[in-house]
Design an enzyme around this catalytic site. Structure first.
Site, PDB file in Angstrom:
ATOM      1  N   HIS A  33       1.296  -0.449   7.422  1.00  0.00           N
ATOM      2  CA  HIS A  33       0.986  -1.582   6.763  1.00  0.00           C
ATOM      3  C   HIS A  33      -0.376  -1.683   6.182  1.00  0.00           C
ATOM      4  O   HIS A  33      -0.657  -1.964   5.042  1.00  0.00           O
ATOM      5  CB  HIS A  33       1.362  -2.925   7.552  1.00  0.00           C
ATOM      6  CG  HIS A  33       1.158  -4.205   6.636  1.00  0.00           C
ATOM      7  ND1 HIS A  33       2.208  -4.871   6.239  1.00  0.00           N
ATOM      8  CD2 HIS A  33       0.005  -4.765   6.559  1.00  0.00           C
ATOM      9  CE1 HIS A  33       1.617  -6.033   5.575  1.00  0.00           C
ATOM     10  NE2 HIS A  33       0.299  -6.018   5.738  1.00  0.00           N
ATOM     11  N   GLU A  34      -1.317  -1.719   7.107  1.00  0.00           N
ATOM     12  CA  GLU A  34      -2.929  -1.949   6.941  1.00  0.00           C
ATOM     13  C   GLU A  34      -3.349  -0.674   5.887  1.00  0.00           C
ATOM     14  O   GLU A  34      -4.146  -1.025   4.907  1.00  0.00           O
ATOM     15  CB  GLU A  34      -3.598  -1.851   8.033  1.00  0.00           C
ATOM     16  CG  GLU A  34      -3.402  -3.352   8.700  1.00  0.00           C
ATOM     17  CD  GLU A  34      -3.522  -4.699   7.987  1.00  0.00           C
ATOM     18  OE1 GLU A  34      -4.409  -4.623   7.020  1.00  0.00           O
ATOM     19  OE2 GLU A  34      -2.811  -5.482   8.339  1.00  0.00           O
TER      20      GLU A  34
ATOM     21  N   HIS B 130      -2.545  -1.272   2.208  1.00  0.00           N
ATOM     22  CA  HIS B 130      -3.691  -1.985   1.659  1.00  0.00           C
ATOM     23  C   HIS B 130      -5.003  -1.059   1.329  1.00  0.00           C
ATOM     24  O   HIS B 130      -5.438  -1.409   0.316  1.00  0.00           O
ATOM     25  CB  HIS B 130      -4.243  -3.060   2.565  1.00  0.00           C
ATOM     26  CG  HIS B 130      -3.415  -4.685   2.822  1.00  0.00           C
ATOM     27  ND1 HIS B 130      -3.085  -5.040   1.678  1.00  0.00           N
ATOM     28  CD2 HIS B 130      -2.972  -5.132   4.132  1.00  0.00           C
ATOM     29  CE1 HIS B 130      -2.213  -6.215   2.248  1.00  0.00           C
ATOM     30  NE2 HIS B 130      -2.184  -6.069   3.405  1.00  0.00           N
TER      31      HIS B 130
ATOM     32  N   HIS C 290      -4.199   0.630  -1.885  1.00  0.00           N
ATOM     33  CA  HIS C 290      -4.343  -0.407  -2.856  1.00  0.00           C
ATOM     34  C   HIS C 290      -5.862  -0.368  -3.594  1.00  0.00           C
ATOM     35  O   HIS C 290      -6.043  -0.550  -4.581  1.00  0.00           O
ATOM     36  CB  HIS C 290      -3.990  -1.748  -2.783  1.00  0.00           C
ATOM     37  CG  HIS C 290      -3.662  -2.518  -3.613  1.00  0.00           C
ATOM     38  ND1 HIS C 290      -3.232  -3.998  -3.619  1.00  0.00           N
ATOM     39  CD2 HIS C 290      -3.694  -2.437  -4.962  1.00  0.00           C
ATOM     40  CE1 HIS C 290      -2.850  -4.532  -4.678  1.00  0.00           C
ATOM     41  NE2 HIS C 290      -3.132  -3.779  -5.875  1.00  0.00           N
TER      42      HIS C 290
END
Length: 723
Positions: A509-510, A513, A516
């Protein structure tokens, strides 16, 4: 989860309402003349960009005592730069006003990007004191910029000009968001209203900082001490050893200490066989910072809620949620609440069914109890093990932390996007358990640096987050320097660092980010990478979680730390099946927290003044869910997301973006899965686009359609594909 973001802006509801009541703007010349702000001399380690690769921070040069003068110099420097733009005798243009504003604050940004991470991940009394002292200064700086009549007159002139209307692409987006942010921050208020707003903002900033510090300290202080090993029966030997070490570090040799995580439910509740121990741990968790004493946050919450409601009213909005949602993909509190309430019927049925199942199971085992919230996780784990023959002790040996990162998270990114990673041991870090990697793009060029800080510490905020030490921008020529921070339980001395399945998905998940930010390819830093709306920014991260279970990746990273054996397919099937189990708790606590957040931020000032726990009780009672057995993931006194981390009226974003992520992954699976072609498409449509385009359009560019809720309902096990 926490990410360091400055929200960008989409079409503003606020702008429309205030523009309707104010048809004229004071000319820039009406503001009194002013002297240029004094800038203190500063020649510390932040005075110039770091000389390390990618301008990475040189942690060997920073001293705690140096942050306050550096922050003050950064604030003064930005204030002077902004004033020079406002006072310029040149006619306002896009370049000398909008782009010039984008270039301000480089010194402050260098300081803040380091300081914010240290005060979150490795704080101490000195850093906390700096945070307390500078939070009001930063709020005043923002106010002085956004409420400057001369500056806004220049911004508005460009916005209304033929030049402004002719802009396209990123230039047009920058102009629109700059103007809308000024309006949102109060640029259309009268002088008296601006003065009142400034006072509010300074007090809000101080309270948010105080809340965060109280919660960090209060959570650490609420760690639970047990007298004997028998009290921790059911936990793994490694976890018990870690609890013994924690007690020893506190000067309590022979005892055992369980530290609290930031959520209501604690991981150990699923394993502790001693019911009294479960109750003791649960009550410490749910009552932290709300039972009086040094770290109580309820008075802070009460004042914050009233101030936010008053601020919204001053800015012409019915409530703070409406004020906050001006830049979102979901445009109003009513639509967000409708989305969340749409899950309640299925969730209520699921909670009732699961509560009965757990109660029946307990009694079948000879436990004559009435199910309580501290029992739910324990019996759910017992049923899960019985139903799926599965527990953490089986799973963790296959997920050594560093192998999961390098052979799992990185491997999936390499296979999908073509990027590669090389560990660097020559760059300084702020904690010895961290690692740094250089990232290379698909053509072999240098792309970024990536810092990974995985382990929990007493002086570290709970949860997990991503941030930038350096933001990508073609305007500045900077490439991204990104960090991921987690709170995995550190291993006992001499033991491997092992991750739960939840830890594994959090790592993916992290890193979503991080991707991104790594793929940011924007001219302007305020539109770059993760500088997107709160209910879009969690989409790439939740989307990236799906790569954790791709068989090709699993075969690389899911290896038993002792034997090297790949995790059996049968065990992974059980893990995936078990993911749909216990949704009454897993999804229920999230939906409850999101609705609680929205309830808090749709109050009038008078309504917000009621005692926080009284309001919370009323809010939970209206939800139609079993909040007595399944409390929200965060209760009001320790809901850091909404009281200090800028997620107010935004916690629903996790659910909204989960919907986007499941639907987006459905598209990937129907188009060949983890392929380079799909990676290029993902990067070209949304993952590398920052806020250069409309969010809904980016999603349509990716999938060719608007998002659908069905894949999420199926993934959660709330409906079947057949349904």
């Amino acid at each position: 989860m926490k990410i360091r973001l400055m929200t960008a802006a989409a079409p503003a509801v606020l702008g429309a309402s205030l523009l309707g009541g104010c048809a004229t703007m004071p000319a820039a010349t009406e503001a009194p003349a002013r002297a240029a702000p004094a800038v203190p001399a500063y020649d510390g380690p932040f005075a110039r960009p770091s000389t390390l690769p990618f301008h990475a921070p040189d942690f060997t040069k920073f001293q705690d005592s140096g942050f306050q003068p550096a922050m003050e110099a950064g604030i003064s420097s930005k204030r002077a730069e902004v004033s020079a733009i406002a006072d310029s005798p040149e006619p306002p243009t896009f370049e000398n006003t909008i782009v010039a504003l984008e270039k301000t604050g480089s010194l402050l940004e260098r300081v803040q990007n380091v300081f914010d991470q240290l005060v979150s991940a490795n704080t101490n009394d000195t850093l906390d004191a700096v945070d307390t002292a500078t939070a009001p200064m930063l709020a005043a700086l923002d106010d002085d910029m956004y409420l400057d009549a001369k500056l806004f007159a220049r911004v508005k002139a460009v916005h209304d000009s033929a030049e402004g209307k002719a802009l396209t692409g990123e230039d047009a987006m920058l102009l629109a968001t700059t103007y809308e942010n000024f309006v949102h921050e109060g640029a259309l208020l009268s002088a008296g209203q601006k003065a009142e707003l400034k006072q509010m903002n300074q007090r809000i900033a101080a309270l948010e900082t105080e809340f965060s510090q109280n919660l960090t300290n209060g959570t650490a202080a609420a760690a639970v001490t047990f007298d004997s090993k028998a009290d921790l029966a059911g936990m793994s030997e490694a976890d018990i050893a870690a609890a013994a070490k924690r007690a020893e570090e506190k000067g309590m040799t022979g005892k055992y200490v369980l530290a609290l995580e930031n959520t209501t439910q604690q991981p150990a509740l699923a394993h502790l066989t001693n019911r009294a121990s479960r109750q003791k741990l649960f009550e410490a968790s749910i009552n932290r910072t709300s039972s009086g004493g040094e770290f109580d946050t309820t008075k802070i919450v009460s004042e914050l809620a009233v101030l936010r409601a008053r601020k919204a009213a001053l800015l012409g909005q019915p409530d703070y949620a409406t004020y906050q949602m001006y830049d979102r993909m979901v445009k109003s509190p009513a639509k967000a609440m409708e989305f969340m309430k749409g899950f309640v019927p299925a969730l209520a049925d699921t909670q009732s069914r699961e509560a009965k199942m757990l109660q029946d199971y307990a009694r079948a085992q000879g436990d004559s109890i009435t199910l309580e919230p501290w029992d739910w996780g324990y019996y759910a784990e017992q049923v899960r093990k019985a139903k799926y023959d599965l527990d953490d002790a089986q799973i963790k040996p296959y997920f050594e932390v560093w192998r999961t990162l390098e052979d799992g998270v990185f491997y999936a990114a390499t296979q999908t996007y073509g990027i590669t990673f090389k560990r660097r041991t020559d760059l300084p870090v702020y904690h010895p358990t961290m690692r740094v990697y250089q990232v290379y793009d698909k053509d072999g060029s240098e792309l970024a640096l990536f810092y990974f800080d995985p382990f929990a510490r007493p002086n570290k905020q709970g949860g997990a987050w991503m941030g930038n030490f350096v933001e990508q921008s073609y305007l500045t020529g900077d490439k991204p320097v990104i960090h991921n921070t987690l709170n995995i339980t550190p291993p006992a001395e001499g033991q491997p660092a092992l991750a739960t399945w939840d830890n594994v998905t959090t790592m993916f998940h992290e890193f979503g980010h991080a991707l991104h930010g790594l793929f940011a390819s924007q001219k302007y830093p305020s539109l770059s990478g993760t500088e997107t709306a709160r209910d879009f920014v969690e989409f790439p991260s939740q989307f990236n979680e799906n790569f954790a279970t791709v068989p090709k990746a699993l075969q690389r990273y899911a290896k038993h730390y002792k034997t090297g054996e790949t995790i059996p397919a049968s065990l992974m099937k059980k893990i995936e099946a078990a993911e749909k189990f216990n949704q009454g708790l897993k999804f229920g606590e999230i939906d409850e927290a999101a609705m609680l957040d929205m309830d808090w931020h749709t109050l009038t000032p008078a309504e917000a003044s009621q005692p926080p726990m009284t309001f919370e009780t009323r809010s939970l009672g209206r939800m139609g869910l079993k909040t007595d057995l399944v409390p929200p993931r965060y209760r009001t006194p320790y809901f850091r997301h909404i009281w200090s981390n800028s997620y107010e009226a935004g916690y629903y974003s996790y659910i909204w973006t989960e919907m986007l992520a499941h639907d987006g992954w459905d598209w990937v699976e129907n188009h060949g899965g983890m392929t380079r072609a799909n990676g290029d498409h993902i990067r070209a449509t949304f993952l590398g686009q920052g806020h250069s385009r409309d969010y809904a359009q980016m999603y349509r560019d990716f999938t060719g359609r608007d998002p659908r809720i069905e894949p999420m309902l199926n993934a959660r096990g709330l409906v079947s594909k057949e349904d």
